[in-house]
Design an enzyme around this catalytic site. Structure first.
Site, PDB file in Angstrom:
ATOM      1  N   ASP A   9       0.798  -1.225   0.000  1.00  0.00           N
ATOM      2  CA  ASP A   9       0.000   0.000   0.000  1.00  0.00           C
ATOM      3  C   ASP A   9       0.836   1.283   0.000  1.00  0.00           C
ATOM      4  OD1 ASP A   9      -2.234  -1.568   0.067  1.00  0.00           O
ATOM      5  OD2 ASP A   9      -3.044  -0.782   1.947  1.00  0.00           O
ATOM      6  N   HIS A  66     -23.000 -28.747 -12.217  1.00  0.00           N
ATOM      7  CA  HIS A  66     -24.379 -28.321 -11.997  1.00  0.00           C
ATOM      8  C   HIS A  66     -24.910 -28.928 -10.704  1.00  0.00           C
ATOM      9  CE1 HIS A  66     -28.501 -27.226 -12.839  1.00  0.00           C
ATOM     10  NE2 HIS A  66     -28.854 -28.463 -12.502  1.00  0.00           N
TER      11      HIS A  66
END
Ligand SMILES: Cc1cc2nc3c(=O)[nH]c(=O)nc-3n(C[C@H](O)[C@H](O)[C@H](O)COP(=O)(O)OP(=O)(O)OC[C@H]3O[C@@H](n4cnc5c(N)ncnc54)[C@H](O)[C@@H]3O)c2cc1C
Length: 461
Positions: free
Chosen positions: A307, A440
């Site tokens: 950062d 699925h």
């Protein structure tokens, strides 16, 4: 004390860099002035996700009857939620302590300051000592930005640290700034019964996201009861009364909102002032340390990651930079980080995740695109889970079939985005994605269906 690598700061950039350095056989030390794990583990990624989990459980219980379960009226125990979140953070920090020991990395608990070539001054119980490092990596991270017209006092005008450790649940809260941090806190507090106003200066909330995602999140937030104000500017916060009076300028004129606390979530400021950078001649610009593509500063032997350098302020970016920086120091042949393939996630409900080009950016760059969208309202798994809000939107280059960007909003989409990052890394085309069999029923089928939608082959719409 003399080391091959000394890392200043133990956030995800710092501690990951240190572990990788140790793996590569380099004698390594970390200097940390607070808790191991930095903002991410102690005040950022992890404790916020713990709070959001409490909010999710509370929401589930509130809607239990929709799943065929009858229970009494639940109550949010705010101090217990805070306690759990702090406990999770503490455990994660202990985990880093374990990793430091396991990897034989020396941990020095002190503020660190550069004092000359390869030299860092630390404080050992009031005694100044010098630590020497052939390679010094500055990973000092960032803090909440303090705006002059609403200075944080930690009580009425607060930053993210106080927002996750308040002693009492506020009845009314104004959140200023709707990026990931602001949106996550707005969602958390609203879910447990605080009246929340979310104020955004720009036309859309989560403003770096694709516009369609921002609009969908705004609709969902409004449905949940959050007051969302966009194109709205906080002019002043009066804290002289019992609570706060926030004056907000909108297109329709000025509006005043009363609340108990104001959360300032307008961004972060890098911790670069107290590290001795100026004294040793390291170049900074616009509040960030300037580095090359392998994180070298202008001063030989000094590197910076995370950062405190330009780029997305995200934990996974800091860690990736730390690994690349150290591998380069060790003389390995290293690929530079592709900043165009960094996933971004916001963990409110519905969740938001994205990577790569937005539709707007692709069009601004004159790229001809094919867009495929699949709504979760058509997904069996989403229906079964009771989470039909949201969609997957994929943006392909019309000419070559390259997947330029992906934008998702809905249940668990922060877990789905990694597939897209891998697809982009492997330069998979739209047709290959359509032909990749997805299990699925899963939320991930929506990715395959969105790709099929882009090429006119969608089955379930
Ligand atoms: C509320 C919140 C939620 C977030 N959620 C996410 C998320 O979900 N996902 C995500 O990817 N990112 C998230 N982030 C961002 C993420 O936390 C940061 O990008 C990440 O922590 C940056 O890592 P870093 O290693 O650069 O520094 P930091 O984690 O900031 O650590 C820097 C460390 O350096 C120490 N230090 C500073 N100066 C000195 C000095 N002179 N001497 C010794 N030690 C020093 C500090 O004490 C600190 O421990 C969030 C941030 C916040 C605030």
């Amino acid at each position: 004390m003399s080391y091959d690598v000394v890392v200043i700061g133990s956030g995800p950039g710092g501690y990951v860099a240190a572990i990788r350095a140790s793996q590569l056989g380099l004698k390594t030390a970390v200097i940390e002035k607070e808790n191991l794990g930095g903002i991410c583990l102690n005040w950022g990624c992890i404790p916020t996700k713990a709070l959001l989990k409490s909010a999710q459980v509370f929401e589930y219980i509130n809607h239990a009857n929709e799943f065929g379960i009858t229970i009494g009226t639940p109550k949010a125990d705010f101090p217990a939620m805070i306690k759990r979140s702090r406990g999770v953070a503490e455990n994660m920090s202990k985990g880093v302590e374990f990793l430091m020991k396991k990897n034989k990395i020396d941990v020095i608990t002190s503020h660190a300051r550069l004092i000359g070539k390869g030299k860092i001054e630390v404080d050992n119980k009031g005694q100044k000592e010098t630590v020497e490092g052939k390679h010094i990596i500055v990973a000092t991270g960032a803090r909440s930005t303090n705006l002059p017209f609403m200075p944080q006092d930690g009580k009425k005008i607060i930053g993210y640290r106080e927002a996750m450790s308040l002693p009492k649940q506020p009845k009314k809260m104004v959140v200023v700034g709707s990026g990931a941090i602001g949106s996550e806190f707005a969602h958390f507090y609203n879910s447990i019964g605080t009246e929340v106003s979310l104020i955004e200066l720009l036309p859309n909330i989560v403003p770096i996201e694709d516009e369609e995602v921002s609009k969908q999140l705004e609709r969902s937030f409004k449905k949940q009861g959050i007051k969302v104000m966009t194109n709205a500017q906080v002019e002043s916060v009066d804290i002289n009364g019992e609570g706060c009076k926030v004056t907000v300028k909108t297109k329709k004129g000025s509006e005043s909102i009363d609340c108990d606390v104001v959360l300032s979530a307008v961004g972060i400021t890098s911790n670069i002032e107290e590290v001795g950078l100026k004294e040793v001649g390291v170049i900074t610009d616009k509040g960030k340390i300037i580095v090359d593509e392998f994180y070298k500063t202008n001063i030989p032997g000094i590197f910076a990651i995370g950062d405190c350098i330009p780029g997305p302020a995200l934990a996974h970016v800091a860690s990736a930079e730390g690994i690349i920086c150290v591998e380069k120091i060790a003389g390995q042949s290293v690929e530079k980080l592709d900043y165009n393939n960094i996933p971004g996630c916001t963990y409110c409900s519905p969740e938001v995740s994205s990577v790569g080009y937005t539709e707007k950016r692709a069009k601004e760059e004159g790229i001809e695109v094919k867009i495929g969208k699949f709504p979760f309202s058509a997904s069996g798994k989403a229906s079964a889970a009771g989470h039909k809000d949201g969609f997957v939107k994929l943006i392909f280059d019309a000419k070559y079939g390259e997947l330029l960007g992906a934008h998702m909003i809905g249940y668990n989409v922060t877990e789905l985005i990694a597939e897209i990052v891998a697809i982009r890394k492997l330069e998979t085309t739209g047709h290959e994605l359509i032909k990749t069999v997805h299990p699925h029923p899963t939320m991930s089928e929506a990715i395959m269906e969105a790709a099929a939608a882009a090429y006119g082959e969608v089955i379930h719409l």
